[in-house]
Write a protein that holds these residues in place. Structure first.
Motif, PDB file in Angstrom:
ATOM      1  N   TYR A  35       6.992  -4.810   5.623  1.00  0.00           N
ATOM      2  CA  TYR A  35       8.302  -4.388   5.491  1.00  0.00           C
ATOM      3  C   TYR A  35       8.602  -3.477   6.637  1.00  0.00           C
ATOM      4  N   PHE A  45      12.209  -6.738   4.165  1.00  0.00           N
ATOM      5  CA  PHE A  45      11.087  -7.547   3.975  1.00  0.00           C
ATOM      6  C   PHE A  45      10.844  -8.338   5.300  1.00  0.00           C
ATOM      7  N   TYR A  48       5.101 -12.062   3.617  1.00  0.00           N
ATOM      8  CA  TYR A  48       4.385 -12.029   2.525  1.00  0.00           C
ATOM      9  C   TYR A  48       3.372 -13.174   2.564  1.00  0.00           C
ATOM     10  N   ASP A  56       5.636 -16.597   2.599  1.00  0.00           N
ATOM     11  CA  ASP A  56       6.987 -16.335   3.189  1.00  0.00           C
ATOM     12  C   ASP A  56       7.217 -15.687   4.243  1.00  0.00           C
ATOM     13  N   SER A  58      10.009 -15.345   5.885  1.00  0.00           N
ATOM     14  CA  SER A  58      11.792 -15.509   6.060  1.00  0.00           C
ATOM     15  C   SER A  58      12.355 -14.388   6.765  1.00  0.00           C
ATOM     16  N   LEU A  91       5.964  -0.681   7.248  1.00  0.00           N
ATOM     17  CA  LEU A  91       5.263  -0.417   6.252  1.00  0.00           C
ATOM     18  C   LEU A  91       4.320  -1.671   5.487  1.00  0.00           C
ATOM     19  N   ALA A  98       1.140 -11.461  -7.292  1.00  0.00           N
ATOM     20  CA  ALA A  98       2.616 -11.409  -6.617  1.00  0.00           C
ATOM     21  C   ALA A  98       3.567 -10.607  -7.406  1.00  0.00           C
ATOM     22  N   GLN A  99       3.190 -10.152  -8.798  1.00  0.00           N
ATOM     23  CA  GLN A  99       4.141  -9.570  -9.539  1.00  0.00           C
ATOM     24  C   GLN A  99       4.543  -8.104  -8.823  1.00  0.00           C
ATOM     25  N   GLY A 100       5.670  -7.646  -9.097  1.00  0.00           N
ATOM     26  CA  GLY A 100       6.159  -6.377  -8.547  1.00  0.00           C
ATOM     27  C   GLY A 100       5.277  -5.172  -9.189  1.00  0.00           C
ATOM     28  N   TYR A 103       2.241  -2.646  -6.906  1.00  0.00           N
ATOM     29  CA  TYR A 103       2.611  -2.942  -5.535  1.00  0.00           C
ATOM     30  C   TYR A 103       2.594  -1.497  -4.709  1.00  0.00           C
TER      31      TYR A 103
ATOM     32  N   PHE B  34      13.042  -2.053  -9.657  1.00  0.00           N
ATOM     33  CA  PHE B  34      11.832  -1.142  -9.661  1.00  0.00           C
ATOM     34  C   PHE B  34      12.289   0.029  -9.006  1.00  0.00           C
ATOM     35  N   TYR B  36      11.112   3.492  -6.666  1.00  0.00           N
ATOM     36  CA  TYR B  36      10.105   4.127  -6.243  1.00  0.00           C
ATOM     37  C   TYR B  36      10.596   5.502  -5.591  1.00  0.00           C
ATOM     38  N   GLN B  91      13.599  -7.850  -7.568  1.00  0.00           N
ATOM     39  CA  GLN B  91      13.152  -8.994  -7.625  1.00  0.00           C
ATOM     40  C   GLN B  91      13.979  -9.986  -7.912  1.00  0.00           C
ATOM     41  N   ASN B  96       9.131 -13.426  -3.900  1.00  0.00           N
ATOM     42  CA  ASN B  96       8.319 -12.474  -4.072  1.00  0.00           C
ATOM     43  C   ASN B  96       8.639 -10.995  -3.509  1.00  0.00           C
ATOM     44  N   PHE B  98      10.852  -7.894  -2.358  1.00  0.00           N
ATOM     45  CA  PHE B  98      11.854  -6.943  -2.820  1.00  0.00           C
ATOM     46  C   PHE B  98      12.954  -6.675  -2.097  1.00  0.00           C
TER      47      PHE B  98
END
Lengths: 114, 110
Positions: A35, A45, A48, A56, A58, A91, A98-100, A103, B34, B36, B91, B96, B98
């Protein structure tokens, strides 16, 4: 390691130069994310990875930006012909899946292009 | 257009003065929201994940709630060490990545 490690923590470079930013994720984490965070903004983003492949990309702003993860662990973000607008904190984050949840972010590399 | 908006941008509280931070979202196919915390010079630190409207999560002085359009982060009797920027992220769909809001900068004065 215990956390996500990013090196260098600070990088000053001249406009037009090439830079590499390194991310060492938590051992065993297969998902890795890059990021970019500009001052006063939330992280944006870029790319990934799931394992060695970019699942990804993109978010990469243009073809001056490229990232690799050849062995599925350490990743390098490469920026060619840097511009002043590339100045930001980059970052890296990793997660077991792959779930949030789970992280974990590194402390970032502050890139300044002068 | 998908959006994540946080308010206020900045909040100053006296120690012990409870308040709430807001994260409103207009996204399709929300998979998770989420929260943070980010300290100066550090990366974001995970606090909570919320998946469905009506869900609530708590951790020490923080409580996160979720509706179909927004989430609140309630801070009860804050302490100076709660001072930080609080980021909300979503998400959605099959992706995937954020999508982050711009954050709320919280300052708690002793």
């Amino acid at each position: 390691g215990a956390g996500v490690s990013q090196t260098p923590s600070n990088k000053v470079t001249e406009k037009g130069k090439y830079v590499e930013l390194r991310c060492d994720p938590i051992s065993g984490h297969t998902a890795l994310y890059w990021y970019r965070q500009s001052l006063g903004q939330g992280p944006e983003f870029l790319i990934y990875f799931q394992g060695t492949g970019a699942a990804d990309d993109s978010g990469l702003p243009n073809d001056r930006f490229f990232a690799v993860r050849p062995e599925g662990s350490v990743s390098t973000l490469k920026i060619q012909r840097t511009e002043r607008g590339d100045s930001a904190v980059y970052l890296c984050a990793s997660s077991l899946t792959a779930q949030g949840y789970g992280y974990t972010f590194g402390s970032g590399t502050r890139l300044t292009v002068v | 257009e998908d959006q994540v908006t946080q308010s206020p941008e900045a909040l100053r509280l006296q120690e012990g003065e409870s308040s709430s931070l807001n994260c409103s979202y207009t996204v399709s196919g929300l998979r998770g929201l989420f929260w943070y915390r980010q300290d100066p010079g550090k990366g974001p630190e995970f606090l909570f994940t919320l998946y469905s409207a009506g869900e609530e999560k708590e951790k020490e002085r923080l409580k996160a709630t979720l509706t179909k359009k927004e989430s609140f982060l309630h801070i009860t009797a804050p302490k100076p060490e709660d001072s930080a920027t609080y980021l909300c992220a979503v998400q959605m769909g099959t992706g995937n990545q954020f999508y982050f809001g711009t954050g709320t900068s919280l300052t708690v004065i002793p």
